[in-house]
Design a protein around this motif. Sequence first.
Motif, PDB file in Angstrom:
ATOM      1  N   VAL A 327      -0.563   2.461  -9.534  1.00 40.89           N
ATOM      2  CA  VAL A 327      -1.905   2.727  -9.013  1.00 40.89           C
ATOM      3  C   VAL A 327      -2.785   3.348 -10.082  1.00 40.89           C
ATOM      4  CG1 VAL A 327      -3.214   4.168  -7.393  1.00 40.89           C
ATOM      5  CG2 VAL A 327      -1.250   2.858  -6.591  1.00 40.89           C
ATOM      6  N   SER A 328      -2.272   4.352 -10.801  1.00 34.65           N
ATOM      7  CA  SER A 328      -3.095   5.016 -11.817  1.00 34.65           C
ATOM      8  C   SER A 328      -3.442   4.062 -12.958  1.00 34.65           C
ATOM      9  CB  SER A 328      -2.382   6.261 -12.351  1.00 34.65           C
ATOM     10  OG  SER A 328      -1.138   5.930 -12.939  1.00 34.65           O
ATOM     11  N   ASN A 329      -2.470   3.245 -13.385  1.00 31.22           N
ATOM     12  CA  ASN A 329      -2.747   2.265 -14.449  1.00 31.22           C
ATOM     13  C   ASN A 329      -3.823   1.278 -14.028  1.00 31.22           C
ATOM     14  OD1 ASN A 329       0.534   1.760 -16.076  1.00 31.22           O
ATOM     15  ND2 ASN A 329      -0.864   3.484 -16.078  1.00 31.22           N
ATOM     16  N   GLU A 330      -3.699   0.729 -12.821  1.00 30.79           N
ATOM     17  CA  GLU A 330      -4.643  -0.291 -12.372  1.00 30.79           C
ATOM     18  C   GLU A 330      -6.029   0.299 -12.108  1.00 30.79           C
ATOM     19  OE1 GLU A 330      -4.057  -3.211 -12.765  1.00 30.79           O
ATOM     20  OE2 GLU A 330      -1.925  -3.603 -12.516  1.00 30.79           O
ATOM     21  N   LEU A 331      -6.093   1.508 -11.546  1.00 32.63           N
ATOM     22  CA  LEU A 331      -7.405   2.136 -11.346  1.00 32.63           C
ATOM     23  C   LEU A 331      -8.055   2.465 -12.679  1.00 32.63           C
ATOM     24  CD1 LEU A 331      -6.782   4.565  -8.325  1.00 32.63           C
ATOM     25  CD2 LEU A 331      -7.949   2.345  -8.314  1.00 32.63           C
ATOM     26  N   GLY A 332      -7.244   2.943 -13.634  1.00 28.07           N
ATOM     27  CA  GLY A 332      -7.784   3.236 -14.959  1.00 28.07           C
ATOM     28  C   GLY A 332      -8.308   1.996 -15.651  1.00 28.07           C
ATOM     29  N   ALA A 333      -7.685   0.838 -15.360  1.00 22.04           N
ATOM     30  CA  ALA A 333      -8.123  -0.433 -15.947  1.00 22.04           C
ATOM     31  C   ALA A 333      -9.207  -1.105 -15.113  1.00 22.04           C
ATOM     32  CB  ALA A 333      -6.923  -1.374 -16.090  1.00 22.04           C
ATOM     33  N   ASP A 334      -9.696  -0.414 -14.064  1.00 13.66           N
ATOM     34  CA  ASP A 334     -10.751  -0.931 -13.180  1.00 13.66           C
ATOM     35  C   ASP A 334     -10.290  -2.177 -12.433  1.00 13.66           C
ATOM     36  OD1 ASP A 334     -13.185  -0.874 -11.914  1.00 13.66           O
ATOM     37  OD2 ASP A 334     -14.222  -2.037 -13.457  1.00 13.66           O
ATOM     38  N   VAL A 401       6.412   7.580  -0.867  1.00 10.12           N
ATOM     39  CA  VAL A 401       5.692   6.498  -1.539  1.00 10.12           C
ATOM     40  C   VAL A 401       4.187   6.668  -1.360  1.00 10.12           C
ATOM     41  CG1 VAL A 401       5.244   4.018  -1.477  1.00 10.12           C
ATOM     42  CG2 VAL A 401       7.596   4.857  -1.458  1.00 10.12           C
ATOM     43  N   LEU A 402       3.778   7.007  -0.131  1.00  7.03           N
ATOM     44  CA  LEU A 402       2.357   7.250   0.115  1.00  7.03           C
ATOM     45  C   LEU A 402       1.873   8.469  -0.675  1.00  7.03           C
ATOM     46  CD1 LEU A 402       2.264   6.579   3.958  1.00  7.03           C
ATOM     47  CD2 LEU A 402       1.407   5.094   2.147  1.00  7.03           C
ATOM     48  N   SER A 403       2.749   9.454  -0.854  1.00 11.80           N
ATOM     49  CA  SER A 403       2.397  10.597  -1.694  1.00 11.80           C
ATOM     50  C   SER A 403       2.226  10.157  -3.143  1.00 11.80           C
ATOM     51  CB  SER A 403       3.482  11.684  -1.604  1.00 11.80           C
ATOM     52  OG  SER A 403       3.528  12.234  -0.308  1.00 11.80           O
ATOM     53  N   GLY A 404       3.067   9.206  -3.587  1.00 16.47           N
ATOM     54  CA  GLY A 404       2.918   8.662  -4.937  1.00 16.47           C
ATOM     55  C   GLY A 404       1.593   7.948  -5.119  1.00 16.47           C
ATOM     56  N   VAL A 405       1.152   7.233  -4.071  1.00 15.09           N
ATOM     57  CA  VAL A 405      -0.164   6.599  -4.103  1.00 15.09           C
ATOM     58  C   VAL A 405      -1.244   7.665  -4.265  1.00 15.09           C
ATOM     59  CG1 VAL A 405      -1.835   5.240  -2.784  1.00 15.09           C
ATOM     60  CG2 VAL A 405       0.593   4.650  -2.689  1.00 15.09           C
ATOM     61  N   THR A 464      -4.960   5.832   3.301  1.00 15.46           N
ATOM     62  CA  THR A 464      -4.760   4.700   2.386  1.00 15.46           C
ATOM     63  C   THR A 464      -5.472   3.450   2.899  1.00 15.46           C
ATOM     64  OG1 THR A 464      -2.588   5.597   1.806  1.00 15.46           O
ATOM     65  CG2 THR A 464      -3.015   3.315   1.200  1.00 15.46           C
ATOM     66  N   SER A 465      -5.445   3.238   4.218  1.00 13.50           N
ATOM     67  CA  SER A 465      -6.037   2.028   4.803  1.00 13.50           C
ATOM     68  C   SER A 465      -7.558   1.989   4.675  1.00 13.50           C
ATOM     69  CB  SER A 465      -5.649   1.911   6.283  1.00 13.50           C
ATOM     70  OG  SER A 465      -4.248   1.847   6.424  1.00 13.50           O
ATOM     71  N   ILE A 466      -8.205   3.151   4.793  1.00 16.24           N
ATOM     72  CA  ILE A 466      -9.677   3.177   4.762  1.00 16.24           C
ATOM     73  C   ILE A 466     -10.230   3.428   3.366  1.00 16.24           C
ATOM     74  CG2 ILE A 466      -9.750   3.987   7.157  1.00 16.24           C
ATOM     75  CD1 ILE A 466     -10.443   6.769   6.102  1.00 16.24           C
TER      76      ILE A 466
END
Length: 490
Positions: A327-334, A401-405, A464-466
């Motif tokens: 998640v952090s990698n993909e958000l950082g890469a937009d 897992v949700l905490s990891g998100v 997470t859903s919203i």
Amino acid sequence: MAIETAPLLLSSNSTGLGTNGNAEQPVVKAVSVVKEFGYESKRLWKLAGPAIFTAICQYSLGALTQTFAGHVGELELAAVSVENSVIAGLAFGVMLGMGSALETLCGQAYGAGKIRMLGLYMQRSWVILLTTACILVPIYVWSPPILELIGETTEISNAAGKFALWMLPQLFAYALNFPIQKFLQSQRKVLVIAWISAAVLVLHAVFSWLLILKLGWGLTGAAITLNTSWWLIVILQLLYIFITKSDGAWSGFTWLAFADLWSFVKLSLASAVMLCLEFWYLMVLVVITGRLPNPLIPVDAISICMNIQGWDAMIAIGFNAAISVRVSNELGADNSRAAKFSVVVVCVTSIFIGVLCMALVFATRYDFPYLFTTSDAVAAETTKLAFLLAITVLLNSLQPVLSGVAVGAGWQALVAYINIGCYYIVGLPLGILLGFTFGFGVEGIWSGMIGGICLQTIALIVVTSITNWKREAEAAESRVRKWGGSVVDY
């Protein structure tokens, strides 16, 4: 340097093949979903597999030490067990939590291609965690009265307190280790950590046998081997970073590590509160059960269940680390869409594994207690609790897992508030009410606390859903710019 991202096989412009495009469109989309799911699952397991293996190896260091101490004597076993679960457990939770701030910052910086900032972030985390370790030292020094305060006997408290003083080097190893691991995980260098942890575990087993049993050094030998093993993990990881420069992520020590610390401290504290509230929640179950009338058999039974749950938690910890990186990698890469799809894949995978583990616990409920006890009474009580253990195993496959998100997206403060409300305002009082007021005993205590886990899991699912993942990607870009230090392109 931008990271490689998952191919987005789904497209809103997909029209199928040939003249029958409209008719074939659902089939094409279904095939695309399956392919993309498989691709993302492969990427997830490449991170989660070594992370699970690492968690098991490092968890086993303390477990092995307890096993060897048990062959020395009952008091030695009690001393190591209490120090590991209470004193070191407290420090472990705080350090792991504060170090988890790096999962957000390093992961998003790596995704944005700002790889040189990772070394700066790690050094800032070292400053904060080493300071925190100094603050925690009095807990180790004054551990005997603290342990007596929570109900331990004077004999066990004094023995555990003496062992805790010897384990102070481990506290400072924690302070260095967790930032290093988050630094390497964010770059997907999880195999390096796994191999180092495995090698140290083998050495730890050999030298524990040699010093504790063969040479008869007892608790002194246990402290030497456990401290040495944790510091060996730190040293070997540092050598890897210093020698390889971690593909440019490490460019040497810098005074910028001491600049702009306040925002970093706030995220670290939020991470610590969030994870500690989760980490300690089920530990409280054992303490509360000890307050029941005739608690010996219930405490033994709940301890066996928590042991099983602890090993199962290593799987969840691996997925927690993997999804945080993704998640952090993909958000950082937009790549907001890829981040969202990663969450879907990891949730489906974790629930499937949770169902299997739940079925395994329930199927072996008459057998697994005898792996830990020879008492028929304890085994029977453990079997009665197996249904609650099975439910906990299922919930704890998804909740971490949700905490990891949340860590990957930087929602630590929000989740900390959710944890306080669900765990300590709802779950814990409900458990005490059912267990003591309504007389359901340990089953009532645990049932109430499961209610807290259910409520927290539902809350995280809703959050997470919203979530607007596009907005989260923009927030990640802003965070990378804001916390890059005085010189962003350092």
